[in-house]
Design a protein around this motif. Structure first.
Motif, PDB file in Angstrom:
ATOM      1  N   TYR A  64      62.764   5.941 -54.012  1.00 46.75           N
ATOM      2  CA  TYR A  64      61.361   6.350 -53.859  1.00 46.75           C
ATOM      3  C   TYR A  64      61.274   7.869 -53.773  1.00 46.75           C
ATOM      4  N   SER A  65      60.171   8.406 -54.251  1.00 51.41           N
ATOM      5  CA  SER A  65      59.983   9.848 -54.136  1.00 51.41           C
ATOM      6  C   SER A  65      59.780  10.221 -52.674  1.00 51.41           C
ATOM      7  N   ASP A  66      60.095  11.459 -52.351  1.00 50.31           N
ATOM      8  CA  ASP A  66      59.888  11.947 -50.987  1.00 50.31           C
ATOM      9  C   ASP A  66      58.415  11.829 -50.594  1.00 50.31           C
ATOM     10  N   ASP A  67      57.518  12.175 -51.520  1.00 48.21           N
ATOM     11  CA  ASP A  67      56.088  12.093 -51.214  1.00 48.21           C
ATOM     12  C   ASP A  67      55.666  10.666 -50.901  1.00 48.21           C
ATOM     13  N   PHE A  68      56.181   9.702 -51.657  1.00 48.40           N
ATOM     14  CA  PHE A  68      55.829   8.312 -51.408  1.00 48.40           C
ATOM     15  C   PHE A  68      56.326   7.881 -50.030  1.00 48.40           C
ATOM     16  N   ASP A  69      57.574   8.215 -49.700  1.00 48.19           N
ATOM     17  CA  ASP A  69      58.108   7.874 -48.375  1.00 48.19           C
ATOM     18  C   ASP A  69      57.244   8.477 -47.267  1.00 48.19           C
ATOM     19  N   ARG A  70      56.909   9.742 -47.411  1.00 47.21           N
ATOM     20  CA  ARG A  70      56.085  10.403 -46.378  1.00 47.21           C
ATOM     21  C   ARG A  70      54.717   9.730 -46.240  1.00 47.21           C
ATOM     22  N   LYS A  71      54.108   9.357 -47.369  1.00 46.38           N
ATOM     23  CA  LYS A  71      52.800   8.685 -47.324  1.00 46.38           C
ATOM     24  C   LYS A  71      52.896   7.355 -46.596  1.00 46.38           C
ATOM     25  N   VAL A  72      53.906   6.573 -46.918  1.00 46.78           N
ATOM     26  CA  VAL A  72      54.066   5.266 -46.281  1.00 46.78           C
ATOM     27  C   VAL A  72      54.320   5.450 -44.784  1.00 46.78           C
ATOM     28  N   GLY A  75      51.314   6.767 -43.038  1.00 50.54           N
ATOM     29  CA  GLY A  75      50.326   5.691 -43.052  1.00 50.54           C
ATOM     30  C   GLY A  75      50.577   4.687 -41.932  1.00 50.54           C
ATOM     31  N   MET A  76      51.855   4.418 -41.650  1.00 55.57           N
ATOM     32  CA  MET A  76      52.176   3.525 -40.535  1.00 55.57           C
ATOM     33  C   MET A  76      51.670   4.116 -39.224  1.00 55.57           C
ATOM     34  N   LYS A  77      51.921   5.406 -39.044  1.00 60.00           N
ATOM     35  CA  LYS A  77      51.500   6.049 -37.792  1.00 60.00           C
ATOM     36  C   LYS A  77      49.977   6.039 -37.669  1.00 60.00           C
ATOM     37  N   GLU A  78      49.287   6.325 -38.754  1.00 58.14           N
ATOM     38  CA  GLU A  78      47.822   6.293 -38.732  1.00 58.14           C
ATOM     39  C   GLU A  78      47.306   4.910 -38.371  1.00 58.14           C
ATOM     40  N   ARG A  79      47.887   3.885 -38.959  1.00 53.60           N
ATOM     41  CA  ARG A  79      47.458   2.514 -38.651  1.00 53.60           C
ATOM     42  C   ARG A  79      47.680   2.199 -37.174  1.00 53.60           C
ATOM     43  N   LEU A  80      48.815   2.628 -36.626  1.00 49.96           N
ATOM     44  CA  LEU A  80      49.099   2.373 -35.221  1.00 49.96           C
ATOM     45  C   LEU A  80      48.121   3.106 -34.308  1.00 49.96           C
ATOM     46  N   GLN A  81      47.642   4.262 -34.738  1.00 51.37           N
ATOM     47  CA  GLN A  81      46.687   5.028 -33.944  1.00 51.37           C
ATOM     48  C   GLN A  81      45.282   4.430 -34.003  1.00 51.37           C
ATOM     49  N   LYS A  82      44.902   3.875 -35.148  1.00 53.21           N
ATOM     50  CA  LYS A  82      43.523   3.431 -35.363  1.00 53.21           C
ATOM     51  C   LYS A  82      43.299   1.940 -35.124  1.00 53.21           C
ATOM     52  N   GLU A  83      44.292   1.120 -35.430  1.00 50.96           N
ATOM     53  CA  GLU A  83      44.109  -0.326 -35.398  1.00 50.96           C
ATOM     54  C   GLU A  83      44.613  -0.928 -34.090  1.00 50.96           C
ATOM     55  N   GLU A  84      44.243  -2.172 -33.889  1.00 52.23           N
ATOM     56  CA  GLU A  84      44.742  -2.950 -32.760  1.00 52.23           C
ATOM     57  C   GLU A  84      45.238  -4.291 -33.273  1.00 52.23           C
ATOM     58  N   LYS A  85      46.135  -4.886 -32.491  1.00 50.91           N
ATOM     59  CA  LYS A  85      46.727  -6.173 -32.834  1.00 50.91           C
ATOM     60  C   LYS A  85      47.443  -6.102 -34.181  1.00 50.91           C
ATOM     61  N   LEU A  86      48.312  -5.100 -34.292  1.00 51.14           N
ATOM     62  CA  LEU A  86      49.078  -4.874 -35.515  1.00 51.14           C
ATOM     63  C   LEU A  86      50.565  -4.911 -35.175  1.00 51.14           C
ATOM     64  N   VAL A  87      51.319  -5.669 -35.966  1.00 51.45           N
ATOM     65  CA  VAL A  87      52.776  -5.707 -35.835  1.00 51.45           C
ATOM     66  C   VAL A  87      53.348  -5.088 -37.103  1.00 51.45           C
ATOM     67  N   LEU A  88      54.081  -3.987 -36.933  1.00 51.46           N
ATOM     68  CA  LEU A  88      54.719  -3.307 -38.061  1.00 51.46           C
ATOM     69  C   LEU A  88      56.229  -3.501 -37.968  1.00 51.46           C
ATOM     70  N   ASN A 142      69.940   5.834 -46.630  1.00 51.65           N
ATOM     71  CA  ASN A 142      68.589   5.920 -46.082  1.00 51.65           C
ATOM     72  C   ASN A 142      68.514   6.958 -44.966  1.00 51.65           C
ATOM     73  N   PHE A 143      69.493   6.921 -44.047  1.00 49.35           N
ATOM     74  CA  PHE A 143      69.470   7.892 -42.958  1.00 49.35           C
ATOM     75  C   PHE A 143      69.621   9.318 -43.470  1.00 49.35           C
ATOM     76  N   ALA A 144      70.438   9.522 -44.484  1.00 45.53           N
ATOM     77  CA  ALA A 144      70.593  10.872 -45.059  1.00 45.53           C
ATOM     78  C   ALA A 144      69.247  11.364 -45.598  1.00 45.53           C
ATOM     79  N   LYS A 145      68.540  10.491 -46.286  1.00 46.18           N
ATOM     80  CA  LYS A 145      67.224  10.890 -46.819  1.00 46.18           C
ATOM     81  C   LYS A 145      66.254  11.185 -45.696  1.00 46.18           C
ATOM     82  N   TRP A 146      66.202  10.318 -44.691  1.00 51.62           N
ATOM     83  CA  TRP A 146      65.245  10.519 -43.598  1.00 51.62           C
ATOM     84  C   TRP A 146      65.567  11.762 -42.777  1.00 51.62           C
ATOM     85  N   ARG A 147      66.842  12.087 -42.634  1.00 54.82           N
ATOM     86  CA  ARG A 147      67.191  13.326 -41.922  1.00 54.82           C
ATOM     87  C   ARG A 147      66.725  14.535 -42.733  1.00 54.82           C
TER      88      ARG A 147
END
Length: 186
Positions: A64-72, A75-88, A142-147
């Motif tokens: 995946y592109s770096d931009d796509f990873d960052r968006k996803v 996006g998870m963090k935004e959902r956790l901030q805005k929504e309720e009753k969500l399991v990620l 995966n960890f190398a990319k995320w670091r």
């Protein structure tokens, strides 16, 4: 309930998908929504021709592109901030939930790599060598990319999580009950 959202993080063969399925069976009727980051990423990669649809579980974050990873991830963090009753359920969902109030951050581990390998062999119907390569190469890359993207972090540092469960010696039901107890649900 003290927690309005839940994240489930952990490596290949630790039981994250199994736990998410058990929680879904128990919580979906109460309005909880579920998001599996791995399924989402695999579906995207198959649609874009980035991975082999005959072997979709063996993909790496590097496709995946770096931009796509960052968006996803953002996006998870935004959902956790805005929504309720969500399991990620996602490798980085707990890390991304740092600082977001009301999120139960669960980390599943398995202290015996041989058990993880055995789980993957049985789940994916592959050889021991294929399972080892799948687990350890995937985690390393995966960890190398995320670091590179997010800095030199231990993304599964137990200090970042509210509940850390070693699934090595626990059944799926025992793991599930530990989570229900933390959620204070009967």
């Amino acid at each position: 309930m003290v927690f309005r959202n839940i994240t489930i993080s952990g490596g290949v063969g630790t039981g994250t998908t199994t736990l998410a399925k058990l929680l879904k069976e128990h919580l979906e009727s109460e309005g909880w929504k579920f998001f599996n980051g791995g399924e989402f990423m695999r579906d995207y990669a198959i649609k874009k021709g980035l991975i082999d649809p005959k072997n979709p579980q063996h993909h790496l974050a590097s496709v995946y592109s770096d931009d796509f990873d960052r968006k996803v991830d953002s996006g998870m963090k935004e959902r956790l901030q805005k929504e309720e009753k969500l399991v990620l359920e996602s490798w980085l969902s707990g890390f991304m939930a740092r600082g977001v109030p009301g999120v139960l951050k669960i980390l599943l581990t398995c202290s015996k790599d041989s058990i993880r390998v055995d789980r993957v062999v049985n789940r994916d119907n592959c050889s021991v060598e294929e399972a080892k390569q799948h687990i350890f190469e995937r985690e390393e890359k995966n960890f190398a990319k995320w670091r590179r993207l997010y800095g030199d972090h231990n993304f599964w540092d137990p200090k970042l999580y509210d509940l850390v469960i070693d699934t090595y010696a626990l059944s799926r039901e025992e793991t599930f009950l530990k989570v229900l107890n933390k959620l204070e649900i009967k």
